[in-house]
Scaffold this motif. Structure first.
Motif, PDB file in Angstrom:
ATOM      1  N   HIS A   5     111.032  -5.962 -84.074  1.00  0.00           N
ATOM      2  CA  HIS A   5     111.674  -7.178 -83.572  1.00  0.00           C
ATOM      3  C   HIS A   5     112.497  -7.809 -84.693  1.00  0.00           C
ATOM      4  N   THR A   6     113.497  -8.575 -84.316  1.00  0.00           N
ATOM      5  CA  THR A   6     114.229  -9.416 -85.247  1.00  0.00           C
ATOM      6  C   THR A   6     114.499 -10.731 -84.541  1.00  0.00           C
ATOM      7  N   ALA A   7     114.652 -11.824 -85.326  1.00  0.00           N
ATOM      8  CA  ALA A   7     114.620 -13.164 -84.740  1.00  0.00           C
ATOM      9  C   ALA A   7     113.369 -13.212 -83.846  1.00  0.00           C
ATOM     10  N   SER A   8     113.476 -13.757 -82.625  1.00  0.00           N
ATOM     11  CA  SER A   8     112.335 -13.659 -81.699  1.00  0.00           C
ATOM     12  C   SER A   8     112.679 -12.736 -80.542  1.00  0.00           C
ATOM     13  N   LEU A   9     113.417 -11.678 -80.862  1.00  0.00           N
ATOM     14  CA  LEU A   9     113.716 -10.632 -79.890  1.00  0.00           C
ATOM     15  C   LEU A   9     112.612  -9.578 -80.001  1.00  0.00           C
ATOM     16  N   PHE A  10     111.493  -9.855 -79.324  1.00  0.00           N
ATOM     17  CA  PHE A  10     110.310  -8.996 -79.400  1.00  0.00           C
ATOM     18  C   PHE A  10     110.336  -7.933 -78.310  1.00  0.00           C
TER      19      PHE A  10
ATOM     20  N   ALA B 115     118.473 -11.544 -73.328  1.00  0.00           N
ATOM     21  CA  ALA B 115     118.897 -11.907 -74.681  1.00  0.00           C
ATOM     22  C   ALA B 115     119.745 -10.828 -75.336  1.00  0.00           C
ATOM     23  N   LEU B 116     119.567  -9.569 -74.907  1.00  0.00           N
ATOM     24  CA  LEU B 116     120.343  -8.461 -75.478  1.00  0.00           C
ATOM     25  C   LEU B 116     121.688  -8.262 -74.792  1.00  0.00           C
ATOM     26  N   ALA B 117     121.874  -8.861 -73.630  1.00  0.00           N
ATOM     27  CA  ALA B 117     123.105  -8.650 -72.859  1.00  0.00           C
ATOM     28  C   ALA B 117     124.310  -9.260 -73.566  1.00  0.00           C
ATOM     29  N   ASN B 118     125.462  -8.668 -73.333  1.00  0.00           N
ATOM     30  CA  ASN B 118     126.691  -9.160 -73.968  1.00  0.00           C
ATOM     31  C   ASN B 118     127.061 -10.574 -73.537  1.00  0.00           C
ATOM     32  N   ASP B 119     126.613 -10.980 -72.343  1.00  0.00           N
ATOM     33  CA  ASP B 119     126.929 -12.320 -71.854  1.00  0.00           C
ATOM     34  C   ASP B 119     125.744 -13.279 -71.995  1.00  0.00           C
ATOM     35  N   ALA B 120     124.838 -12.974 -72.902  1.00  0.00           N
ATOM     36  CA  ALA B 120     123.672 -13.838 -73.110  1.00  0.00           C
ATOM     37  C   ALA B 120     124.101 -15.209 -73.620  1.00  0.00           C
ATOM     38  N   PRO B 121     123.391 -16.276 -73.247  1.00  0.00           N
ATOM     39  CA  PRO B 121     123.661 -17.582 -73.834  1.00  0.00           C
ATOM     40  C   PRO B 121     123.315 -17.549 -75.324  1.00  0.00           C
ATOM     41  N   PRO B 122     123.815 -18.503 -76.099  1.00  0.00           N
ATOM     42  CA  PRO B 122     123.584 -18.446 -77.543  1.00  0.00           C
ATOM     43  C   PRO B 122     122.126 -18.567 -77.948  1.00  0.00           C
ATOM     44  N   VAL B 123     121.364 -19.373 -77.224  1.00  0.00           N
ATOM     45  CA  VAL B 123     119.935 -19.515 -77.531  1.00  0.00           C
ATOM     46  C   VAL B 123     119.123 -19.394 -76.244  1.00  0.00           C
TER      47      VAL B 123
ATOM     48  N   PRO C 193     124.150 -11.346 -78.938  1.00  0.00           N
ATOM     49  CA  PRO C 193     125.581 -11.474 -79.191  1.00  0.00           C
ATOM     50  C   PRO C 193     125.904 -12.419 -80.356  1.00  0.00           C
ATOM     51  N   VAL C 194     125.158 -13.495 -80.490  1.00  0.00           N
ATOM     52  CA  VAL C 194     125.389 -14.422 -81.604  1.00  0.00           C
ATOM     53  C   VAL C 194     125.134 -13.727 -82.935  1.00  0.00           C
ATOM     54  N   LEU C 195     124.079 -12.945 -83.015  1.00  0.00           N
ATOM     55  CA  LEU C 195     123.762 -12.222 -84.247  1.00  0.00           C
ATOM     56  C   LEU C 195     124.801 -11.144 -84.533  1.00  0.00           C
ATOM     57  N   ARG C 196     125.223 -10.443 -83.503  1.00  0.00           N
ATOM     58  CA  ARG C 196     126.202  -9.361 -83.696  1.00  0.00           C
ATOM     59  C   ARG C 196     127.571  -9.885 -84.102  1.00  0.00           C
ATOM     60  N   GLU C 197     127.903 -11.097 -83.684  1.00  0.00           N
ATOM     61  CA  GLU C 197     129.243 -11.633 -83.946  1.00  0.00           C
ATOM     62  C   GLU C 197     129.355 -12.378 -85.267  1.00  0.00           C
ATOM     63  N   ALA C 198     128.296 -12.387 -86.060  1.00  0.00           N
ATOM     64  CA  ALA C 198     128.355 -13.018 -87.377  1.00  0.00           C
ATOM     65  C   ALA C 198     129.379 -12.307 -88.256  1.00  0.00           C
ATOM     66  N   MET C 199     130.056 -13.072 -89.101  1.00  0.00           N
ATOM     67  CA  MET C 199     131.037 -12.467 -90.004  1.00  0.00           C
ATOM     68  C   MET C 199     130.371 -11.507 -90.992  1.00  0.00           C
ATOM     69  N   HIS C 200     129.205 -11.900 -91.491  1.00  0.00           N
ATOM     70  CA  HIS C 200     128.453 -11.081 -92.439  1.00  0.00           C
ATOM     71  C   HIS C 200     126.994 -11.055 -91.989  1.00  0.00           C
ATOM     72  N   CYS C 201     126.399  -9.872 -91.938  1.00  0.00           N
ATOM     73  CA  CYS C 201     125.029  -9.726 -91.451  1.00  0.00           C
ATOM     74  C   CYS C 201     124.210  -8.948 -92.475  1.00  0.00           C
ATOM     75  N   HIS C 202     123.068  -9.521 -92.854  1.00  0.00           N
ATOM     76  CA  HIS C 202     122.152  -8.880 -93.804  1.00  0.00           C
ATOM     77  C   HIS C 202     120.771  -8.777 -93.167  1.00  0.00           C
TER      78      HIS C 202
ATOM     79  N   VAL D 206     115.798  -4.740 -83.032  1.00  0.00           N
ATOM     80  CA  VAL D 206     116.567  -4.834 -84.271  1.00  0.00           C
ATOM     81  C   VAL D 206     117.790  -3.923 -84.244  1.00  0.00           C
ATOM     82  N   ARG D 207     117.749  -2.910 -83.400  1.00  0.00           N
ATOM     83  CA  ARG D 207     118.879  -1.978 -83.346  1.00  0.00           C
ATOM     84  C   ARG D 207     120.179  -2.689 -82.960  1.00  0.00           C
ATOM     85  N   THR D 208     120.074  -3.851 -82.335  1.00  0.00           N
ATOM     86  CA  THR D 208     121.279  -4.551 -81.897  1.00  0.00           C
ATOM     87  C   THR D 208     122.191  -4.925 -83.056  1.00  0.00           C
ATOM     88  N   VAL D 209     121.646  -5.013 -84.285  1.00  0.00           N
ATOM     89  CA  VAL D 209     122.479  -5.392 -85.433  1.00  0.00           C
ATOM     90  C   VAL D 209     122.668  -4.258 -86.433  1.00  0.00           C
ATOM     91  N   LEU D 210     122.005  -3.132 -86.245  1.00  0.00           N
ATOM     92  CA  LEU D 210     122.010  -2.110 -87.282  1.00  0.00           C
ATOM     93  C   LEU D 210     123.384  -1.532 -87.567  1.00  0.00           C
TER      94      LEU D 210
END
Length: 223
Positions: A136-141, A150-158, A176-185, A210-214
């Motif tokens: 999991h990452t954030a609270s995406l369990f 929460a994983l959908a492209n049209d998910a609300p921000p929170v 989507p909010v996590l994926r659209e960050a300018m820089h992701c660590h 977690v794969r959503t940001v890898l």
């Protein structure tokens, strides 16, 4: 997947704090305000301590968590309280906290206010994430009640999120909010999480969120 191996955790924390500060400084040359998004838990605390004393125009930095347990700051499980202890002090005390918890019995009771405040500071300039051994990452369990949404492209921000592994109800930023960050660590430590990370790359997002940001994250690992 951009994976950076470090010989020890201390070196990793120093390098990561410097990299985040540099990215924020460059962004502040182009924008009036920037947004730093960080995880809870104890693993990133050394990064927060280092960042809090670095030279940066903190008065122009918004800070928010990836996710928060639905508890107030008197709780030992409050990520917000941890953030105040380790990051929002020293030079970084001038930053503006965007809270993911507001007093109410349920997260749904304050969702409109939280969503509006988060929307105002998007997109994220820099996001630092952690990962559990369950991937999991954030609270995406895995198995969470609203994970597919929460994983959908049209998910609300929170979203409010509930999962057996989460304990309390949570508020989490969506994929989507996590994926659209300018820089992701992504910050991970130890052999077990390294194994989990490698396994995540072979599984669908619904099983390994977690794969959503890898694909666009820089992954920082130390033994």
């Amino acid at each position: 997947m951009n994976l950076v191996d470090y010989p020890d955790r201390e070196l990793m924390m120093i390098a990561l704090a410097d990299q985040i500060a540099s990215q924020l400084r460059r962004a502040l040359e182009r924008a009036e305000r920037v947004t730093l998004c960080v995880p809870g838990g104890t693993t990133p605390a050394p990064v927060f301590e280092l960042l809090s004393e670095l030279e940066l125009d903190w008065g122009r930095v918004n800070v928010l968590l990836n996710d928060e347990r639905w508890v107030d700051e008197t709780s030992p499980r409050s990520n917000t309280a941890l953030l105040r202890r380790h990051l929002l002090k020293g030079r970084a005390a001038a930053a503006t906290l965007v809270p993911l918890y507001l007093p109410a019995p349920r997260p749904e009771d304050r969702m409109a206010e939280i969503s509006e405040a988060v929307q105002e500071v998007l997109p994220l300039t820099v996001v630092l994430l952690g990962m559990g051994e369950d991937m999991h990452t954030a609270s995406l369990f895995p198995g969470a009640d609203r994970l597919e949404e929460a994983l959908a492209n049209d998910a609300p921000p929170v979203l409010a999120m509930r999962a057996a592994a989460a304990g309390e109800p949570r508020i989490t930023l969506s994929a989507p909010v996590l994926r659209e960050a300018m820089h992701c660590h992504l910050l991970i430590t130890g052999a077990q999480k390294r194994t989990a990370l490698e396994r995540a790359g072979t599984l669908p997002e619904i099983e390994a969120p977690v794969r959503t940001v890898l694909s666009h994250a820089t992954i920082h690992w130390a033994p």
